[in-house]
Design a protein around this motif. Structure first.
Motif, short mmCIF file in Angstrom:
data_model
loop_
_atom_site.label_atom_id
_atom_site.label_comp_id
_atom_site.label_asym_id
_atom_site.label_seq_id
_atom_site.Cartn_x
_atom_site.Cartn_y
_atom_site.Cartn_z
N ARG A 145 9.04 8.58 3.05
CA ARG A 145 8.48 7.38 2.82
C ARG A 145 7.86 6.65 4.38
O ARG A 145 6.95 6.03 4.55
N ARG A 203 2.08 1.98 -3.50
CA ARG A 203 1.28 2.45 -4.20
C ARG A 203 1.22 3.96 -3.85
O ARG A 203 0.87 4.70 -4.84
N GLU A 204 1.22 4.30 -2.64
CA GLU A 204 0.96 5.64 -2.24
C GLU A 204 2.20 6.49 -2.75
O GLU A 204 2.08 7.76 -3.02
N LEU A 205 3.46 5.89 -3.02
CA LEU A 205 4.37 6.64 -3.47
C LEU A 205 4.58 6.74 -4.86
O LEU A 205 5.45 7.15 -5.41
N ARG A 265 0.82 -1.15 0.06
CA ARG A 265 -0.03 0.11 0.01
C ARG A 265 0.81 1.36 0.10
O ARG A 265 0.43 2.12 -0.78
N ALA A 266 2.10 1.04 0.80
CA ALA A 266 2.97 2.47 0.79
C ALA A 266 3.63 2.66 -0.56
O ALA A 266 3.83 3.92 -1.14
N THR A 295 0.58 6.65 6.18
CA THR A 295 -0.88 6.81 5.64
C THR A 295 -1.50 5.15 5.10
O THR A 295 -2.73 5.08 5.21
N ALA A 296 -0.24 4.63 4.72
CA ALA A 296 -0.81 2.83 4.43
C ALA A 296 -1.27 2.24 5.54
O ALA A 296 -2.24 1.51 5.46
N GLY A 334 -4.88 3.66 6.27
CA GLY A 334 -5.73 3.47 5.29
C GLY A 334 -6.04 2.02 5.44
O GLY A 334 -7.08 1.70 5.14
N ASN A 335 -5.19 0.84 5.48
CA ASN A 335 -5.35 -0.29 5.62
C ASN A 335 -6.35 -0.66 6.77
O ASN A 335 -7.23 -1.44 6.96
N ALA A 338 4.47 8.06 4.24
CA ALA A 338 3.67 6.95 3.25
C ALA A 338 3.25 5.71 4.12
O ALA A 338 2.24 5.27 3.92
#
Length: 597
Positions: free
Chosen positions: A149, A107-109, A104-105, A155-156, A159-160, A152
């Motif tokens: 990072r 994809r965030e980056l 997920r991180a 956030t990941a 979000g998860n 990120a």
């Protein structure tokens, strides 16, 4: 009453029952000995500093960006009625470092999904004790990349966690709606039946009761659905956002140099300790005392050269010799016999020779009648180094001759010791049979001169472990003074000297330490010239003598010239030679009735 004292024959040494070398003294002595290996300690420090500097200069700079998240406080669980659970922080930490969060991180980056494993290597997540906080720390070579990072991953993770909560709520809402659907259909049927029934009848009342019950169940399910949909699905709250670190993490160059210095000292001391453990030589007066079981009577100061150029010492060196002489004069064992054998454990005789001469001068200064006997019959040199007291004759005449017409031949030489006074010398000479000369009746009568009132006899002999000459004299002289360089002699050598002296019936009075060096075999005697050998006085000398090196070529030439002069008849000798500085008296000259002034 004090406990008995241990002498050189094996008793105890400390009065009052106390051992003279307790553990603190030994530890201090060992620490002082460690400091003697300064080169090893300095090498250890240099190695530690070099290692710290290399790590500080070659290590890549690493920046760490940190962000902290508070996991949402526990509320009434919407999935199980009436239960209150705390967040399992261990499970949450493992989830935060999982591949799922890494993907997920990524994809965030905007990175490819395949880069998730390498992306997760720089992340570390910790949970401070007794908190519901997760600390995300990301390490990278670029401070901006580290901060980006770290945020990120936060956030990941959030979000998860929100997606999991929303999925769970949606599943539960769908389940509740499925339970509500048949109830709604049944309610519609009951409402249609009520329209066809007459009010007040039993059937009408039953249908109204059923409709009320079903409507209550539908209302309850609607309330549950509403509460689920009203839940906050956020995974937590960011309390510290990762910022761009201003300096690299880890120890810097100054700290690494300091650590290297400390480690270097430890390595140097360890190397010095290993060297000390495996060093067979003695390094202090305490080691000498323990090996000989006799006190150290004096430590001669350094002279700045291998050995003194003149035998009669002055200044600090002369005062140290006088101190040793006074300690011997007031020693009970020495005062009873007044016989002193001066020897070295092994190697050169230069240090014992200087010690015996200066002790004789000190005894003369104390008002005694000293007699210095050179019992070195292999390489005698005292007649080459001392100066005769002009115009003074000793008031004694010896025996007519020694063994084989050799040593001692009844010759005494008055020696001028300057301000200390005059003492007598019985010079040594090479003989055919050294052991027979040393154990002859003439030698015994000569040493017996110490029995005279106020007399003292100082005997100079070769090294104990090189020849057996000193052991042959022990039973006649008794008192033994060992002269050695502690940095050149081995502990085993000193222990062996004690065994030999005590076994022969002698008494170790003490030791005199010096630091002239050359504790091995060189440094004394005639040196063969290039391409040949120095001839001896006779065939016996050629069979048993060991040649030892002199210190300068000038002294070698002087010795050779003196040897040739002694080979001439007495009437042809140059008695005024500046090199000799000594006049050897014939016994007949000493019996003419003149007395020493």
């Amino acid at each position: 009453m004090s406990a008995p004292r241990e002498d050189a024959r094996g008793g105890t040494t400390a009065p009052g029952g106390a051992h003279p070398y307790d553990e603190p003294d030994l530890l201090r002595d060992q620490f002082r000995q460690l400091l003697r290996y300064r080169l090893l300690i300095i090498c250890g420090i240099v190695l530690g500093l070099a290692g710290g500097g290399w790590l500080g200069l070659t290590a890549n700079e690493t920046y760490i960006a940190t962000s902290e998240v508070t996991v949402r406080m526990p509320t009434a669980d919407p999935f199980t009625t009436g239960s209150v659970d705390r967040v399992a922080m261990g499970s949450e930490r493992r989830t935060a470092v999982s591949d799922l969060i890494a993907r997920r991180a990524a994809r965030e980056l905007g990175m490819a999904p395949g880069s998730a494993p390498s992306l997760g290597r720089g992340l570390s997540v910790t949970n401070p004790p007794n908190t519901e906080v997760l600390r995300f720390a990301y390490s990278a070579g670029d401070p901006r990349v580290a901060a980006e990072r770290a945020n990120a991953f936060v956030t990941a993770y959030l979000g998860n966690r929100q997606a999991d909560a929303e999925e769970t709520i949606a599943h539960n809402v769908a389940s509740l709606e499925a339970q509500r659907e048949p109830l709604l259909e049944r309610r519609e049927e009951l409402e249609g039946e009520l329209d066809a029934l007459a009010e007040g009848s039993g059937t009408y009342d039953s249908a109204v009761a059923d409709l009320t019950s079903i409507s209550g169940q539908v209302s309850e399910i609607n309330a549950q659905v509403s509460s689920l949909r009203a839940l906050d699905t956020s995974g937590g709250r960011v309390i510290t956002e990762a910022g761009v670190p201003g300096s690299p993490s880890g120890p810097g160059l100054p700290l690494l140099l300091g650590l290297g210095y400390i480690v270097g000292i430890g390595l140097g001391l360890l190397a010095a300790w290993v060297r000390l453990v495996f060093d067979p030589t003695v390094r202090s007066s305490g080691d000498v005392t323990r090996a000989l079981r006799a006190p150290v009577l004096g430590v001669l100061p350094r002279t700045g050269r291998d050995h003194p150029d003149q035998l009669l010492a002055e200044g600090r060196l002369g005062e140290e010799y006088r101190s040793v002489a006074f300690r011997l004069a007031y020693d009970e064992s020495f005062a009873q016999r007044r016989r002193l054998l001066v020897v070295a454990p092994r190697g050169s005789i230069e240090a014992p020779l200087a010690t015996s001469v200066n002790l004789s001068a000190a005894f003369a200064e104390m008002g005694m009648d000293p007699l210095l006997v050179e019992a070195d019959l292999r390489t005698p040199t005292l007649t080459d180094q001392l100066r005769h007291a002009d115009g003074v004759r000793p008031g004694w005449a010896g025996a007519a001759g020694g063994a084989d017409g050799g040593w001692p031949a009844g010759v005494r030489v008055p020696i001028d010791a300057g301000e200390s006074g005059i003492f007598d010398l019985v010079p040594g000479r090479r003989v055919r049979n050294v052991p027979r000369a040393l154990t002859s009746q003439a030698a015994t009568r000569l040493i017996g001169h110490a029995d005279a009132k106020g007399a003292v006899v100082v005997v100079l002999a070769p090294a104990v472990l090189s020849y057996a000459d000193a052991i042959a004299l022990v039973d006649r002289v008794d008192g033994v003074l060992v002269v050695c360089d502690p940095s050149q002699v081995r502990r085993d050598d000193l222990a062996r000297v004690r065994e030999l002296v005590v076994g022969a019936g002698g008494l170790l009075l003490g030791a005199v330490l010096h630091s002239w060096g050359s504790g091995q075999e060189p440094a004394r005697g005639d040196v063969p010239p290039a391409g040949g050998t120095v001839p001896h006085d006779g065939p016996a000398g050629a069979a048993g003598d060991k040649h030892r090196a002199r210190t300068t070529s000038d002294r070698v030439r002087e010795r050779e010239r003196d040897r040739r002069a002694r080979a001439l008849p007495p009437e042809q000798r140059d008695v005024g030679s500046e090199t000799l500085g000594l006049r050897v008296l014939d016994p007949s000259d000493m019996e003419d009735g003149s007395s020493r002034q």
